[in-house]
Design an enzyme around this catalytic site. Sequence first.
Site, PDB file in Angstrom:
ATOM      1  N   ASN A  13      16.094  67.880  49.087  1.00  0.00           N
ATOM      2  CA  ASN A  13      16.520  66.485  49.293  1.00  0.00           C
ATOM      3  C   ASN A  13      15.475  65.507  48.749  1.00  0.00           C
ATOM      4  OD1 ASN A  13      19.192  66.073  50.774  1.00  0.00           O
ATOM      5  ND2 ASN A  13      18.264  67.756  51.928  1.00  0.00           N
ATOM      6  N   HIS A 108      20.859  65.111  58.092  1.00  0.00           N
ATOM      7  CA  HIS A 108      21.117  66.240  58.987  1.00  0.00           C
ATOM      8  C   HIS A 108      22.373  66.974  58.489  1.00  0.00           C
ATOM      9  CE1 HIS A 108      20.870  68.473  62.760  1.00  0.00           C
ATOM     10  NE2 HIS A 108      22.195  68.390  62.793  1.00  0.00           N
TER      11      HIS A 108
END
Length: 197
Positions: A13, A108
């Site tokens: 990420n 998440h």
Amino acid sequence: MNLGVLISGRGSNMVALAQACARDDYPAQIAVVVSNQPGVAGLDKAAAMGLSTELIDHRDFPDRDAFEARLIELLQQHNVQLVCLAGFMRLLSRRFIEAFRDHILNIHPSLLPSFPGLRVHEQALEHGVRISGCTVHLVTEDLDAGPILLQAAVPVQQDDSVDALAARILEQEHQIYPEAVRLFVEGYLNPHGALSI
Ligand code: GAR
């Protein structure tokens, strides 16, 4: 806007954010990538992309407070305005949250409020959900419970394994995290999570 990206591992990420930041029309840049774990792949990837990297190993501090004090100091030294948690696996206390109030984002790998915490994909498969996904949210004192900014939904296949589901969701994480940061920096997302476009 200066981003501080916090990682604990692989850093995919972080790479997605760095690639977005490299585009001319993107309104943010990464000031520093910080890991709390030594020797992780994410640190190497960040260094290879020419980013400034720092290691703050939580085990070198007597307690959470001392660890977070150093983290805050380091982020401030790099003039970080927005903290992006990207696979950062340490709980952050009130002290840290206050220092960057309403300016801490997290990604998440579930459709929160379903499946907060750990073993996220296992939980999704155990519950037999047909759709899972990922969420970018503001970080508050409550674990994985801050205001939701963006989500992407992903189908769960009949015979899915944890790895297959995780990979399908990760692809979407790499799309929505840079997009959420862009919307946040451009002022389209307010601190309560509402999208105002
Ligand atoms: C990602 O799937 C991220 O959503 C998850 O850890 C992975 C990190 O991968 N984060 C959490 O579970 C936080 N609660 P990455 O290091 O390749 O970005």
